[in-house]
Write an enzyme that holds these catalytic residues in place. Structure first.
Site, short mmCIF file in Angstrom:
data_model
loop_
_atom_site.label_atom_id
_atom_site.label_comp_id
_atom_site.label_asym_id
_atom_site.label_seq_id
_atom_site.Cartn_x
_atom_site.Cartn_y
_atom_site.Cartn_z
N GLY A 25 0.81 -1.21 0.00
CA GLY A 25 0.00 0.00 0.00
C GLY A 25 0.84 1.27 0.00
O GLY A 25 1.77 1.40 0.81
N GLU B 108 -19.12 17.39 3.80
CA GLU B 108 -18.40 18.17 2.80
C GLU B 108 -19.08 18.07 1.44
O GLU B 108 -19.27 19.07 0.74
CB GLU B 108 -16.94 17.68 2.73
CG GLU B 108 -16.14 18.17 3.93
CD GLU B 108 -14.79 17.48 4.14
OE1 GLU B 108 -13.97 18.02 4.88
OE2 GLU B 108 -14.56 16.39 3.59
N ALA C 296 -5.69 10.46 8.63
CA ALA C 296 -4.39 10.54 7.99
C ALA C 296 -3.24 10.60 9.01
O ALA C 296 -2.19 9.99 8.80
CB ALA C 296 -4.36 11.77 7.09
N GLY D 130 -0.47 4.44 0.42
CA GLY D 130 -1.21 5.56 1.00
C GLY D 130 -0.30 6.29 1.98
O GLY D 130 0.94 6.15 1.92
N VAL E 65 -2.05 -7.33 -4.01
CA VAL E 65 -1.68 -8.39 -3.07
C VAL E 65 -2.94 -9.18 -2.71
O VAL E 65 -3.98 -8.61 -2.39
CB VAL E 65 -1.03 -7.78 -1.81
CG1 VAL E 65 -0.75 -8.87 -0.78
CG2 VAL E 65 0.25 -7.06 -2.19
N ASP F 64 -5.09 2.82 8.39
CA ASP F 64 -6.52 2.51 8.54
C ASP F 64 -6.79 1.03 8.76
O ASP F 64 -7.79 0.67 9.39
CB ASP F 64 -7.29 2.94 7.28
CG ASP F 64 -7.59 4.42 7.23
OD1 ASP F 64 -7.10 5.15 8.12
OD2 ASP F 64 -8.31 4.85 6.32
C1 LIG Z 1 -13.26 10.95 1.30
C2 LIG Z 1 -12.31 10.88 2.46
C3 LIG Z 1 -12.03 12.03 3.20
C4 LIG Z 1 -11.15 11.98 4.27
N1 LIG Z 1 -10.89 13.13 4.98
C5 LIG Z 1 -9.98 13.09 5.97
C6 LIG Z 1 -9.62 14.29 6.67
O1 LIG Z 1 -10.17 15.35 6.40
N2 LIG Z 1 -8.67 14.20 7.65
C7 LIG Z 1 -8.04 13.03 7.94
O2 LIG Z 1 -7.17 13.00 8.81
N3 LIG Z 1 -8.35 11.89 7.32
C8 LIG Z 1 -9.30 11.89 6.33
N4 LIG Z 1 -9.61 10.74 5.67
C9 LIG Z 1 -8.97 9.49 6.08
C10 LIG Z 1 -7.57 9.37 5.53
O3 LIG Z 1 -7.55 9.67 4.16
C11 LIG Z 1 -7.10 7.95 5.79
O4 LIG Z 1 -7.07 7.76 7.18
C12 LIG Z 1 -5.71 7.68 5.22
O5 LIG Z 1 -5.70 7.87 3.83
C13 LIG Z 1 -5.29 6.25 5.56
O6 LIG Z 1 -4.04 5.99 5.01
P1 LIG Z 1 -3.60 4.49 4.73
O7 LIG Z 1 -2.22 4.60 4.18
O8 LIG Z 1 -3.84 3.66 5.92
O9 LIG Z 1 -4.62 3.97 3.63
P2 LIG Z 1 -4.93 4.51 2.19
O10 LIG Z 1 -4.57 5.96 2.04
O11 LIG Z 1 -6.31 4.09 1.90
O12 LIG Z 1 -3.90 3.70 1.27
C14 LIG Z 1 -4.02 2.32 1.11
C15 LIG Z 1 -3.32 1.93 -0.17
O13 LIG Z 1 -3.27 0.51 -0.24
C16 LIG Z 1 -3.56 0.10 -1.55
N5 LIG Z 1 -4.10 -1.25 -1.49
C17 LIG Z 1 -5.22 -1.67 -0.87
N6 LIG Z 1 -5.38 -2.99 -1.01
C18 LIG Z 1 -4.31 -3.41 -1.74
C19 LIG Z 1 -3.91 -4.69 -2.23
N7 LIG Z 1 -4.63 -5.80 -2.00
N8 LIG Z 1 -2.79 -4.78 -2.97
C20 LIG Z 1 -2.05 -3.65 -3.23
N9 LIG Z 1 -2.39 -2.44 -2.78
C21 LIG Z 1 -3.51 -2.32 -2.04
C22 LIG Z 1 -4.57 1.13 -2.04
O14 LIG Z 1 -4.59 1.17 -3.46
C23 LIG Z 1 -4.06 2.41 -1.41
O15 LIG Z 1 -3.17 3.09 -2.25
C24 LIG Z 1 -10.50 10.76 4.60
C25 LIG Z 1 -10.78 9.61 3.85
C26 LIG Z 1 -11.67 9.67 2.78
C27 LIG Z 1 -11.95 8.42 1.98
#
Ligand SMILES: Cc1cc2nc3c(=O)[nH]c(=O)nc-3n(C[C@H](O)[C@H](O)[C@H](O)COP(=O)(O)OP(=O)(O)OC[C@H]3O[C@@H](n4cnc5c(N)ncnc54)[C@H](O)[C@@H]3O)c2cc1C
Length: 450
Positions: free
Chosen positions: A14, A178, A327, A16, A82, A316
């Site tokens: 991932g 929003e 985030a 993110g 994955v 997450d």
């Molecule tokens: C619409 C929206 C608004 C938000 N607003 C806010 C905000 O205002 N403030 C705030 O703090 N947070 C906000 N959040 C939450 C924040 O964006 C998330 O907490 C953060 O992005 C989590 O990061 P992460 O790296 O855990 O996951 P993600 O950013 O979701 O990244 C996960 C990555 O893993 C990849 N992935 C998933 N499964 C697989 C797999 N099987 N194989 C390969 N790759 C895979 C995905 O493609 C993705 O790129 C918001 C979320 C959303 C959806």
């Protein structure tokens, strides 16, 4: 990477916030890192709603992972999905675009796969009510929202026109609030002078939530301010309302007293819940890890799966002390995981347990209005909006995206202009998941057919 390379292998699932911050923390470590993602970009999810409602282009809220990581010489990016792991053989199992299986060996694994939309057991709603988690979702919502005004403009039947001008949003968390605010704002400002048969400002926006108030996690004071800002914008709030059915023409909602009401709405959008992706269940099964109710993987205070110190879970998809899916948690857990591995390969003592520093949260309501909660400090209205602006500029990836977003905001906030409204009305070829095996070639037509 050659076979003689005896540096320890770190695989990150991932790209993110969690995955990227882990990769950055490992930048100078003597390890070789493979970052695998099913998409080629890092997405700034908090601004998806601005992409969906025409303020920002997809390029301003997403950046190619390969470009972001170009200076991290020890990181290789792989586009693959994955599907699971073999914890005994320390292998990550994946599928390449096109459907072919592939594997990656690891000494350390960082799971940062995020979460996906959940329809609380009603996956059939997804067909009518798109969620908002990915670029695809934002572009679908953009087409549905701007397309609805087009359909209303050409509808001869007044009832049909009203249905197209009714937008229902399920979920009054930050994303639902929003989006609701943005749809009313574009209807009453941006689109006001553009139509000849409809008045875009007649558009109704209905916001449904099972809870008592919008933005409840921000606390009663900010939640009440958000509710009155939404009122002023003309968003109709239906709290204590559980959505029981969604179809192509609207939705049914059950109130606290059990009465079910039908609302006609051609556009229904879903922002209500999240669940861990299927890869989390596969990893839990391979390691014996526990999962919480949303399927997130439970970890110890060192972010490792109990009994598997080589597998760290971040962001997450991680379940620890009820930390929220925001985030900041993703960034801090990603950094911690990367630093922990860096210490271990350097032979230094094990790092301290993970500790979260809550830097607050923010939600945008409308032009010049936002709510922000930072520890004991709470901002609403214009001061909240200024703080919101600085936070989002600070966290957008890449200076070009920051400059581009600032320019787009300037036009959107000062002149009501939304320049990113393009949507397509035709689909090219068959729409299919690139990770599924391609369909067999069609049989050749009989002679004489063109
Ligand atoms: C619409 C929206 C608004 C938000 N607003 C806010 C905000 O205002 N403030 C705030 O703090 N947070 C906000 N959040 C939450 C924040 O964006 C998330 O907490 C953060 O992005 C989590 O990061 P992460 O790296 O855990 O996951 P993600 O950013 O979701 O990244 C996960 C990555 O893993 C990849 N992935 C998933 N499964 C697989 C797999 N099987 N194989 C390969 N790759 C895979 C995905 O493609 C993705 O790129 C918001 C979320 C959303 C959806």
């Amino acid at each position: 990477m050659n076979d003689q390379d005896n540096r320890r292998r770190v695989v990150i699932i991932g790209g993110g916030f969690a995955g990227l911050f882990a990769a950055r923390a490992l930048r100078r470590a003597p390890v070789r890192v493979t970052l695998i993602d099913r998409v080629e970009h890092h997405l700034f999810q908090p601004l998806l709603y601005q992409c969906a409602t025409g303020i920002l282009s997809e390029g301003k809220i997403a950046a190619p992972l390969r470009a972001i990581l170009r200076k991290n010489r020890n990181v290789a990016f792989v586009l693959a999905e994955v599907t699971g792991i073999d914890a005994e053989r320390r292998r990550v199992l994946a599928t390449r675009p096109g459907g072919k299986a592939t594997e990656f060996g690891y000494d350390y694994l960082i799971v940062a796969a995020g979460v996906q939309q959940s329809y609380f057991g009603h996956d059939e709603f997804a067909m009518y009510a798109p969620g908002m988690k990915t670029i695809e979702d934002a572009l679908v919502i953009r087409r549905r929202v701007f397309g609805a005004f087009e359909m209303a403009e050409s509808a001869a039947d007044p009832a049909e026109r009203t249905r197209w001008l009714t937008f229902a949003l399920v979920g009054a968390g930050p994303t639902g609030v929003e989006l609701a605010g943005q749809i009313r704002e574009l209807a009453t400002k941006t689109l006001r002078a553009e139509y000849r048969h409809i008045k875009p400002e007649d558009a109704r926006v209905l916001l449904f939530d099972g809870g008592a108030a919008p933005l409840a996690p921000f606390g009663p004071k900010l939640s009440a301010k958000a509710a009155s800002s939404l009122d002023r914008l003309g968003v109709e709030q239906h709290m204590h309302s559980i959505v029981t059915q969604i179809d192509a023409t609207g939705l049914s909602v059950r109130a606290e007293d059990g009465t079910v009401t039908r609302h006609d709405a051609a556009t229904v959008l879903w922002t209500a819940g999240v669940a861990a992706p299927s890869v989390a269940a596969a990893i839990a099964q391979a390691t014996g890890a526990k999962q919480d109710r949303a399927g997130r993987i439970e970890v110890g205070p060192d972010l490792a799966i109990p009994g598997h110190p080589d597998i760290l879970v971040t962001g997450d998809v991680m379940s620890l002390n009820k930390l929220p899916g925001v985030a900041e948690v993703a960034m801090q857990t990603g950094l911690y995981a990367g630093r922990r591995i860096r210490r271990e390969v350097a032979g230094r003592s094990t790092a301290k347990p993970f500790r979260y520093y809550d830097l607050g949260s923010a939600a945008y309501l409308s032009r010049g209005r936002a709510v922000v909660s930072v520890g004991r400090l709470q901002f609403a209205g214009f001061p909240g909006w200024v703080v919101w602006l600085f936070i989002h500029i600070g966290f957008l990836t890449g200076y070009r995206n920051r400059a581009g977003a600032l320019m787009s905001w300037w036009f959107a906030f000062t002149r009501d202009m939304r320049r990113e409204r393009t949507f397509t009305t035709r689909q090219v070829g068959i729409v299919r998941d690139v990770y599924a095996e391609p369909p067999p070639p069609a049989a050749s037509p009989p002679p004489g057919h063109a």
